[in-house]
Design a protein around this motif. Structure first.
Motif, PDB file in Angstrom:
ATOM      1  N   ILE A 184      -3.974   5.231   7.237  1.00 40.46           N
ATOM      2  CA  ILE A 184      -2.770   6.053   7.400  1.00 40.46           C
ATOM      3  C   ILE A 184      -2.066   5.721   8.710  1.00 40.46           C
ATOM      4  O   ILE A 184      -0.832   5.585   8.749  1.00 40.46           O
ATOM      5  CB  ILE A 184      -3.146   7.544   7.338  1.00 40.46           C
ATOM      6  N   ILE A 185      -2.826   5.574   9.788  1.00 37.08           N
ATOM      7  CA  ILE A 185      -2.220   5.258  11.092  1.00 37.08           C
ATOM      8  C   ILE A 185      -1.548   3.897  11.047  1.00 37.08           C
ATOM      9  O   ILE A 185      -0.424   3.711  11.543  1.00 37.08           O
ATOM     10  CB  ILE A 185      -3.276   5.320  12.200  1.00 37.08           C
TER      11      ILE A 185
ATOM     12  N   ALA B 226       8.209   7.600  10.670  1.00 36.21           N
ATOM     13  CA  ALA B 226       7.212   7.334   9.628  1.00 36.21           C
ATOM     14  C   ALA B 226       6.100   8.372   9.646  1.00 36.21           C
ATOM     15  O   ALA B 226       5.599   8.772   8.587  1.00 36.21           O
ATOM     16  CB  ALA B 226       6.630   5.931   9.814  1.00 36.21           C
ATOM     17  N   ALA B 227       5.686   8.828  10.829  1.00 37.66           N
ATOM     18  CA  ALA B 227       4.648   9.870  10.910  1.00 37.66           C
ATOM     19  C   ALA B 227       5.135  11.173  10.294  1.00 37.66           C
ATOM     20  O   ALA B 227       4.386  11.865   9.592  1.00 37.66           O
ATOM     21  CB  ALA B 227       4.246  10.086  12.374  1.00 37.66           C
ATOM     22  N   ILE B 228       6.397  11.515  10.531  1.00 38.07           N
ATOM     23  CA  ILE B 228       6.953  12.733   9.930  1.00 38.07           C
ATOM     24  C   ILE B 228       6.966  12.620   8.407  1.00 38.07           C
ATOM     25  O   ILE B 228       6.620  13.564   7.688  1.00 38.07           O
ATOM     26  CB  ILE B 228       8.375  12.983  10.472  1.00 38.07           C
ATOM     27  N   VAL B 229       7.325  11.432   7.893  1.00 40.31           N
ATOM     28  CA  VAL B 229       7.420  11.241   6.440  1.00 40.31           C
ATOM     29  C   VAL B 229       6.035  11.253   5.805  1.00 40.31           C
ATOM     30  O   VAL B 229       5.793  11.949   4.805  1.00 40.31           O
ATOM     31  CB  VAL B 229       8.155   9.923   6.127  1.00 40.31           C
ATOM     32  N   LEU B 230       5.092  10.489   6.367  1.00 35.13           N
ATOM     33  CA  LEU B 230       3.786  10.328   5.742  1.00 35.13           C
ATOM     34  C   LEU B 230       2.892  11.556   5.911  1.00 35.13           C
ATOM     35  O   LEU B 230       2.058  11.836   5.042  1.00 35.13           O
ATOM     36  CB  LEU B 230       3.074   9.095   6.305  1.00 35.13           C
ATOM     37  N   VAL B 231       3.024  12.265   7.013  1.00 34.47           N
ATOM     38  CA  VAL B 231       2.180  13.446   7.252  1.00 34.47           C
ATOM     39  C   VAL B 231       2.856  14.716   6.744  1.00 34.47           C
ATOM     40  O   VAL B 231       2.206  15.575   6.139  1.00 34.47           O
ATOM     41  CB  VAL B 231       1.837  13.573   8.747  1.00 34.47           C
TER      42      VAL B 231
ATOM     43  N   LEU C 193      -0.775  10.335  -3.393  1.00 27.52           N
ATOM     44  CA  LEU C 193      -1.178   8.950  -3.178  1.00 27.52           C
ATOM     45  C   LEU C 193      -0.364   8.002  -4.050  1.00 27.52           C
ATOM     46  O   LEU C 193      -0.056   6.875  -3.627  1.00 27.52           O
ATOM     47  CB  LEU C 193      -2.672   8.787  -3.457  1.00 27.52           C
ATOM     48  N   LEU C 194      -0.010   8.442  -5.257  1.00 25.21           N
ATOM     49  CA  LEU C 194       0.845   7.626  -6.113  1.00 25.21           C
ATOM     50  C   LEU C 194       2.215   7.440  -5.478  1.00 25.21           C
ATOM     51  O   LEU C 194       2.754   6.324  -5.443  1.00 25.21           O
ATOM     52  CB  LEU C 194       0.976   8.282  -7.487  1.00 25.21           C
ATOM     53  N   LEU C 195       2.787   8.516  -4.943  1.00 22.67           N
ATOM     54  CA  LEU C 195       4.075   8.418  -4.272  1.00 22.67           C
ATOM     55  C   LEU C 195       3.974   7.594  -2.992  1.00 22.67           C
ATOM     56  O   LEU C 195       4.898   6.852  -2.644  1.00 22.67           O
ATOM     57  CB  LEU C 195       4.597   9.819  -3.948  1.00 22.67           C
ATOM     58  N   PHE C 196       2.843   7.727  -2.305  1.00 28.27           N
ATOM     59  CA  PHE C 196       2.626   6.935  -1.092  1.00 28.27           C
ATOM     60  C   PHE C 196       2.620   5.439  -1.423  1.00 28.27           C
ATOM     61  O   PHE C 196       3.284   4.636  -0.755  1.00 28.27           O
ATOM     62  CB  PHE C 196       1.306   7.347  -0.444  1.00 28.27           C
ATOM     63  N   GLY C 197       1.887   5.053  -2.477  1.00 27.09           N
ATOM     64  CA  GLY C 197       1.856   3.653  -2.876  1.00 27.09           C
ATOM     65  C   GLY C 197       3.210   3.159  -3.335  1.00 27.09           C
ATOM     66  O   GLY C 197       3.630   2.031  -2.988  1.00 27.09           O
ATOM     67  N   ALA C 198       3.936   3.988  -4.105  1.00 22.15           N
ATOM     68  CA  ALA C 198       5.272   3.591  -4.561  1.00 22.15           C
ATOM     69  C   ALA C 198       6.217   3.421  -3.371  1.00 22.15           C
ATOM     70  O   ALA C 198       7.041   2.496  -3.345  1.00 22.15           O
ATOM     71  CB  ALA C 198       5.818   4.629  -5.533  1.00 22.15           C
ATOM     72  N   GLY C 199       6.094   4.306  -2.381  1.00 23.27           N
ATOM     73  CA  GLY C 199       6.935   4.179  -1.193  1.00 23.27           C
ATOM     74  C   GLY C 199       6.653   2.907  -0.410  1.00 23.27           C
ATOM     75  O   GLY C 199       7.580   2.250   0.072  1.00 23.27           O
TER      76      GLY C 199
ATOM     77  N   ALA D 145       8.172   0.027  -2.294  1.00 21.18           N
ATOM     78  CA  ALA D 145       9.621   0.024  -2.096  1.00 21.18           C
ATOM     79  C   ALA D 145       9.985  -0.506  -0.711  1.00 21.18           C
ATOM     80  O   ALA D 145      10.974  -1.246  -0.557  1.00 21.18           O
ATOM     81  CB  ALA D 145      10.168   1.438  -2.287  1.00 21.18           C
ATOM     82  N   MET D 146       9.201  -0.156   0.298  1.00 21.14           N
ATOM     83  CA  MET D 146       9.460  -0.668   1.642  1.00 21.14           C
ATOM     84  C   MET D 146       9.288  -2.182   1.695  1.00 21.14           C
ATOM     85  O   MET D 146      10.066  -2.881   2.350  1.00 21.14           O
ATOM     86  CB  MET D 146       8.527   0.005   2.647  1.00 21.14           C
ATOM     87  N   MET D 147       8.285  -2.710   1.008  1.00 20.21           N
ATOM     88  CA  MET D 147       8.067  -4.162   1.008  1.00 20.21           C
ATOM     89  C   MET D 147       9.209  -4.898   0.319  1.00 20.21           C
ATOM     90  O   MET D 147       9.521  -6.035   0.672  1.00 20.21           O
ATOM     91  CB  MET D 147       6.742  -4.494   0.321  1.00 20.21           C
ATOM     92  N   VAL D 148       9.852  -4.236  -0.637  1.00 15.06           N
ATOM     93  CA  VAL D 148      10.953  -4.882  -1.355  1.00 15.06           C
ATOM     94  C   VAL D 148      12.250  -4.797  -0.569  1.00 15.06           C
ATOM     95  O   VAL D 148      12.959  -5.804  -0.402  1.00 15.06           O
ATOM     96  CB  VAL D 148      11.121  -4.240  -2.748  1.00 15.06           C
ATOM     97  N   TRP D 149      12.593  -3.598  -0.062  1.00 20.33           N
ATOM     98  CA  TRP D 149      13.908  -3.400   0.542  1.00 20.33           C
ATOM     99  C   TRP D 149      13.887  -3.422   2.069  1.00 20.33           C
ATOM    100  O   TRP D 149      14.890  -3.782   2.679  1.00 20.33           O
ATOM    101  CB  TRP D 149      14.496  -2.081   0.063  1.00 20.33           C
ATOM    102  N   ARG D 150      12.808  -3.020   2.703  1.00 22.66           N
ATOM    103  CA  ARG D 150      12.733  -3.011   4.170  1.00 22.66           C
ATOM    104  C   ARG D 150      11.397  -3.604   4.610  1.00 22.66           C
ATOM    105  O   ARG D 150      10.524  -2.907   5.120  1.00 22.66           O
ATOM    106  CB  ARG D 150      12.876  -1.583   4.710  1.00 22.66           C
ATOM    107  N   PRO D 151      11.207  -4.904   4.419  1.00 22.93           N
ATOM    108  CA  PRO D 151       9.892  -5.499   4.720  1.00 22.93           C
ATOM    109  C   PRO D 151       9.515  -5.430   6.193  1.00 22.93           C
ATOM    110  O   PRO D 151       8.335  -5.542   6.520  1.00 22.93           O
ATOM    111  CB  PRO D 151      10.056  -6.944   4.239  1.00 22.93           C
TER     112      PRO D 151
END
Length: 456
Positions: free
Chosen positions: A361-362, A380-385, A412-418, A421-427
């Motif tokens: 997570i960190i 990112a900490a605000i979003v993930l936590v 966890l499903l949404l976390f993986g999808a996010g 999505a980051m790897m595709v649009w904001r690598p």
């Protein structure tokens, strides 16, 4: 040149993707187990499976359209591409950050008071203050790991080990020797930095995947030691009854000499929570201040040189051994500070609190925010936590998916999808550019696309 978007191929690929999602959904989403007494029933949820497959089908089509449009824009030359002068003007983010950073800092400072006014009382605001403490703890951990991963370019998968060292250092020193939190806090940081140097020596010649494997093993070794060294750590039962932090010697108790009696206030347990909030806010801001100052010093520039190219770094006469050790030690020190705060907040520590998922997570916070970006890590900490906590309050979705639908089960499903999505649009992360560490004559922007790692 025309837009090269093959609708037939896109529909075919989207249909295949939906079929794959259907196959994955059958053992995971299609049936829900319900228990009635000693009997176990399987409740079918094919409607939910159909909705998920339809969403995946649509998202796959949108992805094809987006990639085709982006390829068209990249292949089409601009009319001003060859004649337009290049300006090193600050980006929109840098303009906004001048006002956004003080604004967010002001919100963080006033957060307990804002929640008090919104909720209408101290006891009613406990949940949100506690959530703010949790988010700030991960912000501090993300900034500490950002030194190792974002600045020095050393992939560390065992950062939770230093978090555990700090927590157990305070727990053992306070319960065994009766030392106060204010004495144990720097000691926990020093001990964590020492273990950071111990980790740094064996991995001096390792890079990339090999470094990640060794740091991952180090984190697991520390956790297993905490479980099996029962005489010292009490094993899996953990250490309880850890002394609470005081307001510079004034305890948060209801009797005479307590915080409320000393300042003429009515006793409330939320006084301690608000104090802990401002304590972790101070520690997080201290981490950020030290990191930003070190970045401008020779050691900080050596970290960035090491991140970009270790061979070139050595050819310039930079001592890579000391550079790596300082990165590991300073990053571990801030992890130790956060661990000490975790122990005093919880009043109990156990090895289960320091598993690999915490390291993941960190690290995800650092990568998602943008390696080397302080404000990106905080966002990112605000979003993930904070995101999973928001899911708990989305009860209106039960009207769509049924009364038994729990959005928190899909975090966890949404976390993986996010992350996909980051790897595709904001690598390169949410914020992939920052101001240069050293300014020679004129301040100019450095885009993330101009550097190897994408963070200026």
């Amino acid at each position: 040149m025309t837009r090269n978007f093959d609708l037939g191929a896109a529909l075919k690929d989207a249909f295949k993707t939906a079929l794959i999602m259907l196959g994955l959904s059958i053992p995971i989403l299609a049936y829900k187990t319900d228990q009635s007494g000693a009997d176990l029933f399987l409740t079918p949820r094919w409607g939910l499976v159909a909705i998920i497959c339809a969403i995946v089908f649509g998202l796959r089509l949108v992805l094809h359209a987006f990639t085709a449009s982006r390829a068209y824009r990249q292949a089409t030359p601009s009319a001003h591409q060859a004649t337009e002068p290049v300006h090193g003007e600050p980006s929109a983010f840098q303009h906004v950050s001048r006002f956004a950073i003080p604004f967010f800092l002001g919100v963080a400072l006033a957060f307990p008071f804002l929640i008090y006014l919104i909720q209408g009382g101290l006891n009613e605001s406990r949940y949100w203050v506690d959530l703010g403490i949790l988010i700030l703890t991960y912000v501090m951990l993300g900034w500490g790991l950002n030194i190792v991963v974002g600045l020095a370019g050393l992939l560390d998968l065992g950062y939770v080990a230093f978090y555990a060292v700090g927590a157990y250092s305070y727990a053992l020193l306070s319960t065994t020797f009766g030392l106060s939190f204010w004495i144990c806090l720097p000691l926990a940081g020093i001990l964590a930095a020492f273990w950071g140097m111990i980790l740094g020596f064996p991995v001096l010649r390792l890079r990339g995947d090999y470094l990640a494997i060794v740091t991952l093993a180090f984190g697991e070794i520390v956790r297993l030691v905490l479980i099996n060294w029962v005489d010292l750590t009490n094993g899996g039962a953990g250490i309880s009854s850890i002394p609470r932090a005081t307001f510079f010697g004034i305890p948060f108790t209801a009797g005479e000499g307590g915080f409320a009696a000393t300042f003429g206030l009515e006793f409330n347990g939320m006084h301690r929570m608000i104090f802990l909030y401002y304590l972790i806010l101070f520690l997080a801001l201290l981490t950020n201040f030290v990191t930003m100052r070190l970045r401008k010093l020779p050691v900080g520039r050596a970290w960035e040189a090491l991140r970009e190219d270790e061979i070139a770094c050595r050819s310039l006469g930079i001592n890579t051994t000391n550079t790596k050790l300082t990165a590991f030690a300073i990053g571990a020190m801030f992890g130790g500070f956060a661990g000490s705060f975790f122990a005093v907040r919880q009043g109990f520590v156990s090895p289960e609190s320091f598993n690999f998922l915490e390291s993941a997570i960190i690290l995800a916070i650092v990568v998602l925010g943008g390696m080397g970006s302080q404000i990106g890590v905080a966002i990112a900490a605000i979003v993930l936590v904070g995101g999973p906590e928001v899911l708990r309050n989305l009860t209106f979705l039960q009207a769509v998916f049924g009364s038994g639908f729990d959005p928190n089960e899909y975090r966890l499903l949404l976390f993986g999808a996010g992350m996909v999505a980051m790897m595709v649009w904001r690598p390169r992360g949410l914020i992939s550019e920052r101001e240069p560490s050293v300014i020679l004559k004129e301040r100019k922007a450095i885009s993330g696309s101009l550097v190897k790692e994408g963070h200026g």
